[in-house]
Design a protein around this motif. Structure first.
Motif, PDB file in Angstrom:
ATOM      1  N   GLY A 311      58.754  63.900 102.774  1.00 32.58           N
ATOM      2  CA  GLY A 311      57.342  63.872 102.408  1.00 32.58           C
ATOM      3  C   GLY A 311      57.088  63.792 100.920  1.00 32.58           C
ATOM      4  N   VAL A 312      58.020  63.232 100.158  1.00 30.95           N
ATOM      5  CA  VAL A 312      57.860  63.099  98.702  1.00 30.95           C
ATOM      6  C   VAL A 312      56.950  61.907  98.406  1.00 30.95           C
ATOM      7  N   GLU A 313      55.920  62.116  97.608  1.00 29.92           N
ATOM      8  CA  GLU A 313      54.977  61.039  97.275  1.00 29.92           C
ATOM      9  C   GLU A 313      55.608  60.081  96.281  1.00 29.92           C
ATOM     10  N   VAL A 314      55.517  58.792  96.577  1.00 32.45           N
ATOM     11  CA  VAL A 314      56.120  57.774  95.721  1.00 32.45           C
ATOM     12  C   VAL A 314      55.026  56.905  95.108  1.00 32.45           C
ATOM     13  N   VAL A 315      55.454  56.027  94.195  1.00 37.48           N
ATOM     14  CA  VAL A 315      54.508  55.180  93.461  1.00 37.48           C
ATOM     15  C   VAL A 315      53.741  54.253  94.398  1.00 37.48           C
ATOM     16  N   GLY A 316      54.418  53.649  95.326  1.00 42.90           N
ATOM     17  CA  GLY A 316      53.758  52.737  96.253  1.00 42.90           C
ATOM     18  C   GLY A 316      53.792  51.305  95.775  1.00 42.90           C
ATOM     19  N   LYS A 317      52.959  50.484  96.341  1.00 40.97           N
ATOM     20  CA  LYS A 317      52.990  49.048  96.095  1.00 40.97           C
ATOM     21  C   LYS A 317      52.658  48.717  94.646  1.00 40.97           C
ATOM     22  N   ILE A 318      53.487  47.894  94.033  1.00 38.60           N
ATOM     23  CA  ILE A 318      53.275  47.400  92.672  1.00 38.60           C
ATOM     24  C   ILE A 318      53.141  45.885  92.753  1.00 38.60           C
ATOM     25  N   PRO A 319      51.951  45.340  92.595  1.00 42.16           N
ATOM     26  CA  PRO A 319      51.774  43.885  92.719  1.00 42.16           C
ATOM     27  C   PRO A 319      52.431  43.152  91.565  1.00 42.16           C
ATOM     28  N   SER A 320      52.972  42.001  91.847  1.00 41.52           N
ATOM     29  CA  SER A 320      53.590  41.167  90.817  1.00 41.52           C
ATOM     30  C   SER A 320      52.540  40.265  90.181  1.00 41.52           C
ATOM     31  N   GLY A 321      52.820  39.882  88.948  1.00 42.53           N
ATOM     32  CA  GLY A 321      51.921  38.966  88.257  1.00 42.53           C
ATOM     33  C   GLY A 321      50.832  39.685  87.482  1.00 42.53           C
ATOM     34  N   LEU A 322      49.925  38.878  86.909  1.00 42.96           N
ATOM     35  CA  LEU A 322      48.830  39.385  86.092  1.00 42.96           C
ATOM     36  C   LEU A 322      47.505  39.208  86.829  1.00 42.96           C
ATOM     37  N   GLN A 323      46.528  39.996  86.407  1.00 43.84           N
ATOM     38  CA  GLN A 323      45.214  39.935  87.039  1.00 43.84           C
ATOM     39  C   GLN A 323      44.228  39.146  86.179  1.00 43.84           C
ATOM     40  N   ALA A 324      43.282  38.534  86.827  1.00 39.81           N
ATOM     41  CA  ALA A 324      42.223  37.803  86.112  1.00 39.81           C
ATOM     42  C   ALA A 324      41.254  38.795  85.481  1.00 39.81           C
ATOM     43  N   PRO A 325      40.612  38.422  84.387  1.00 42.61           N
ATOM     44  CA  PRO A 325      39.657  39.332  83.749  1.00 42.61           C
ATOM     45  C   PRO A 325      38.460  39.612  84.646  1.00 42.61           C
ATOM     46  N   VAL A 326      37.941  40.837  84.520  1.00 42.81           N
ATOM     47  CA  VAL A 326      36.808  41.286  85.322  1.00 42.81           C
ATOM     48  C   VAL A 326      35.756  41.875  84.392  1.00 42.81           C
ATOM     49  N   ALA A 327      34.511  41.544  84.617  1.00 40.57           N
ATOM     50  CA  ALA A 327      33.427  42.080  83.796  1.00 40.57           C
ATOM     51  C   ALA A 327      33.289  43.581  84.020  1.00 40.57           C
ATOM     52  N   PRO A 328      32.964  44.344  82.970  1.00 44.75           N
ATOM     53  CA  PRO A 328      32.801  45.795  83.137  1.00 44.75           C
ATOM     54  C   PRO A 328      31.589  46.125  83.994  1.00 44.75           C
ATOM     55  N   ALA A 329      31.618  47.300  84.599  1.00 43.38           N
ATOM     56  CA  ALA A 329      30.501  47.755  85.438  1.00 43.38           C
ATOM     57  C   ALA A 329      29.377  48.262  84.540  1.00 43.38           C
ATOM     58  N   VAL A 330      28.388  47.432  84.293  1.00 40.67           N
ATOM     59  CA  VAL A 330      27.297  47.775  83.376  1.00 40.67           C
ATOM     60  C   VAL A 330      26.526  48.998  83.868  1.00 40.67           C
ATOM     61  N   SER A 331      26.436  49.168  85.166  1.00 39.39           N
ATOM     62  CA  SER A 331      25.672  50.295  85.714  1.00 39.39           C
ATOM     63  C   SER A 331      26.289  51.644  85.376  1.00 39.39           C
TER      64      SER A 331
END
Length: 719
Positions: A311-331
């Motif tokens: 039951g040891v908690e691990v890091v989990g899924k690590i996606p490969s590659g880079l992410q596209a830019p996302v606009a900040p949440a203005v709200s």
């Protein structure tokens, strides 16, 4: 020893007239017109000036074409690879502090570093994830996106489960938004308006105590990963205390497998770092202890299936590659303004402090305002790519320097190492236990915890700084890093105010044979000048201590004359200041002109010779003869206002001459209507010694002169 000191002394002789302000005006001219002309040239936009401003804004275009490839390339390559390897475990570990998935710590170790490579001016600091910044981000993300908001009903009637995917996505958005806003603060509010001096309010004791308190927050926040428990999230003041109480209450639910992994990792890291330190003299490249640790831990976790079996908690899924830019949440911007500003100030303060240390050591200049812009762009652009706020790491910077890094190229190479990990290697660490990352954080914080030793050293050197250190620690622990920073700065400023309210008052005497004046109670050979009392205060003069200043002055005057003369002398003294109403019951002073012939005089001693010129019109107060004259009465009182460095209305009303810069003194006095036909600039003298020489010219016993003397570092008055 005394003979050696005497041989070092070089006598000097200066012969000039005793100068008052009118004489100084005749010998020199004001530079105001020149300054106005220079300002008009400064504001004029020309081609060369535009090019210079653009190159200063993008330092890469200045230093990269002149990069010494043969001398620096090998060192920067080795250094960049070494630091890039360190970014992997630290980025993943500090992402846990920010309460976001570990892969976003790798993003934060890539994009911001490239931006700083272009705009930064420090050659040796390693920017990227930093524990203090991460825990501040974590306090925001967990406050705005608590676990309770993502509980979903289970299959049973009374059961619920946590929607981890939705929670992590929201926290990533919050972390990126507050990072973007902090970068905007650094670029627009602080950088472009050249507000870099704001970090001067962060004294060294305050910063060291603040980072120590932040380290305590970090340790407490990671206890849940070390014990395998799930405590309730608290926010606001005293949240740290509540969290500790909650953790202690849940110790009975400790996951033994997780605890064993934590203990073994901590022991292994400490032992490995000690061996690495011993081998550092023989091995030119530091051993990547953290990297080796996470590789071994990942392999062991994969082979033993720690997640399923124990039951040891691990890091989990690590996606490969880079992410596209996302606009900040203005709200969300309105709910995190204070947090973003605290991140901007703390991140810049830590980075510029370390940058100046290396710049001083290696003899180059770091532009404080350009550093603000570089960090601001790193955060604001990084926030668009889901990064969290970055600063400078001492451990990585030391590795970068020790492995031969000599320029920002080392940082760019470390970013390329992270890029390779993100594209190809990152997914291999999905089985890494989070307890291992928490152990890495604990071990890396041991340097901050050693700062508790500052208390002992500050107790010996400066007790006020020690109080600032202790109070900063207490306030930050109790009120969290964001509110604690504001409270600590306020307390630090209050200590300055209190010290100006309780200064040391003393009487000055002349060092024999010189024009130097020192407190008579501190020096045995310093003697007072007969008939003249020189009054000195160790603090500036303003509304908070003006009344105490006058009281102390009267007390010193009292010690120099018979009690029957106190009030008459003090009465005539206060006639010459705008504080008249407080001491003379509304009576107006009577001024008269004096014109006495001066004689050539010499300074008291054989080192500094002065000649006295004939005085000009001097404002004076007529005092009737006293039948019971005491020969010990001071005929003149010189007020040494050398510590005074600013002027307020109460200061004007108290002495009319309170300012560090002599030209500003005269300007302030003119604006305050101090001068008139009777009281002219002839009462201003260029130094204390000029005022003393003037007072020794045998003035009438029935007249007391109000003479003010000053230099660029000393302001005095004679009354």
């Amino acid at each position: 020893m005394k003979d050696k000191d005497l041989r070092k002394r070089v006598p000097y002789h200066i012969q000039r007239d005793v100068l008052d302000e009118l004489g100084v005006d005749q010998l020199s001219c004001s530079s105001l017109c020149l300054k106005i002309f220079s300002f008009s040239l400064f504001t004029r936009c020309t081609g060369p000036r535009f090019k210079s401003c653009f190159l200063s804004f993008v330092p890469l275009l200045t230093w990269l074409p002149r990069y010494p490839f043969r001398e620096n390339a090998i060192g920067d390559l080795i250094s960049g690879i070494s630091v890039g390897i360190m970014h992997l475990p630290q980025g993943m570990a500090y992402a846990l502090l920010a309460a976001v998935p570990p892969v976003f710590g790798l993003y934060s170790s890539f994009y911001p570093i490239l931006i700083y490579f272009i705009f930064g001016t420090s050659k040796h600091i390693s920017v990227g994830t930093y524990a203090v910044m991460s825990v501040m981000i974590g306090s925001v993300t967990e406050r705005l996106a608590p676990d309770s908001d993502f509980m979903i009903p289970g299959n049973d009637t009374n059961s619920t489960s946590l929607d981890i995917v939705s929670r992590d996505a929201e926290r990533v958005k919050i972390a990126a938004t507050v990072t973007f806003l902090s970068g905007i603060f650094q670029v627009l509010l602080l950088g472009l308006v050249r507000f870099g001096f704001v970090v001067t309010y962060l004294s060294e004791p305050l910063v060291r105590a603040y980072t120590t308190a932040a380290a305590i927050h970090v340790i407490v926040s990671q206890l849940k990963y070390s014990f395998g428990i799930n405590p309730q999230r608290y926010s606001g003041p005293l949240s740290l205390i509540y969290t500790i109480i909650e953790d202690c209450a849940l110790l009975g639910q400790t996951n033994i497998g997780t605890l064993v992994v934590s203990i073994v990792t901590i022991i292994g890291l400490v032992a490995a770092k000690e061996l690495s330190a011993l081998a550092a003299r023989k091995i030119p490249i530091p051993i990547p202890v953290e990297l080796i640790t996470i590789i071994i831990a990942t392999v062991v976790s994969w082979q033993m299936d720690l997640k399923t079996e124990y039951g040891v908690e691990v890091v989990g899924k690590i996606p490969s590659g880079l992410q596209a830019p996302v606009a900040p949440a203005v709200s969300l911007l309105g709910s995190m303004v204070g947090d973003a500003f605290a991140l901007a100030v703390v991140g810049y303060g830590i980075a510029i402090s370390l940058g100046r240390i290396f710049a001083l050591k290696y003899a180059y200049k770091v532009d404080s305002n350009q550093e603000l812009i570089a960090l601001g762009l790193s955060n604001s652009i990084g926030g668009l790519f889901n990064c969290f706020a970055i600063s400078c790491s001492m451990s990585r910077s030391m590795v970068q320097v020790s492995t031969g890094g000599k320029s920002q190229v080392a940082g760019a190479i470390s970013a390329l190492v992270i890029l390779v990990i993100l594209l190809k290697i990152g997914e291999l660490f999905e089985e890494l236990p989070k307890a291992v990352l928490a152990a890495i954080i604990y071990v890396n914080l041991q340097g901050m915890m050693k700062q508790f030793g500052d208390i002992r050293s500050l107790w010996r050197t400066n007790k006020v700084d020690m109080v600032v250190w202790v109070m900063t620690l207490i306030l930050t622990v109790l009120f969290n890093p964001d509110m604690g920073l504001a409270a600590s700065i306020a307390f630090s400023i209050l200590t300055v105010v209190f010290r100006t309210q309780l200064p040391k008052y003393s009487i000055l005497g002349q060092v024999p044979g010189t024009d130097i004046y020192k407190p008579v109670e501190d020096y045995n050979q310093v003697k007072e000048i007969p008939g003249i009392m020189i009054f000195h205060s160790s603090a500036t003069l303003y509304f908070a201590n003006a009344e105490m200043y006058i009281d102390a002055l009267y007390e010193k005057v009292d010690s120099h004359k018979h009690p029957t003369h106190i009030y008459s002398q003090a009465y005539s003294f206060t006639h010459n200041y705008s504080a008249v109403s407080a001491f003379n019951q509304g009576e107006e002073p009577k001024f008269s002109d004096t014109d006495e012939s001066g004689e050539e005089a010499e300074a008291n001693g054989d080192v500094h010779k002065l000649s006295v010129k004939e005085p000009k019109d001097v404002g004076a107060v007529e005092v009737g003869p006293d039948p019971d004259t005491d020969t010990t009465l001071p005929q003149a009182i010189i007020l040494d206002l050398s510590p005074v460095n600013f002027l307020d209305t109460v200061g004007v009303k108290t002495l009319r001459n309170v300012r560090h810069n002599p030209y500003c003194v005269v300007e302030s006095m003119e604006k305050g209507d101090f001068f008139n036909e009777k009281v002219t600039k002839s009462i201003l003298f260029s130094s204390v010694h000029d005022a003393v020489l003037y007072c020794q010219q045998g003035n009438s016993e029935e007249v007391q002169y109000i003479l003010m003397s000053y230099t660029h570092t000393r302001i005095s008055e004679v009354s």
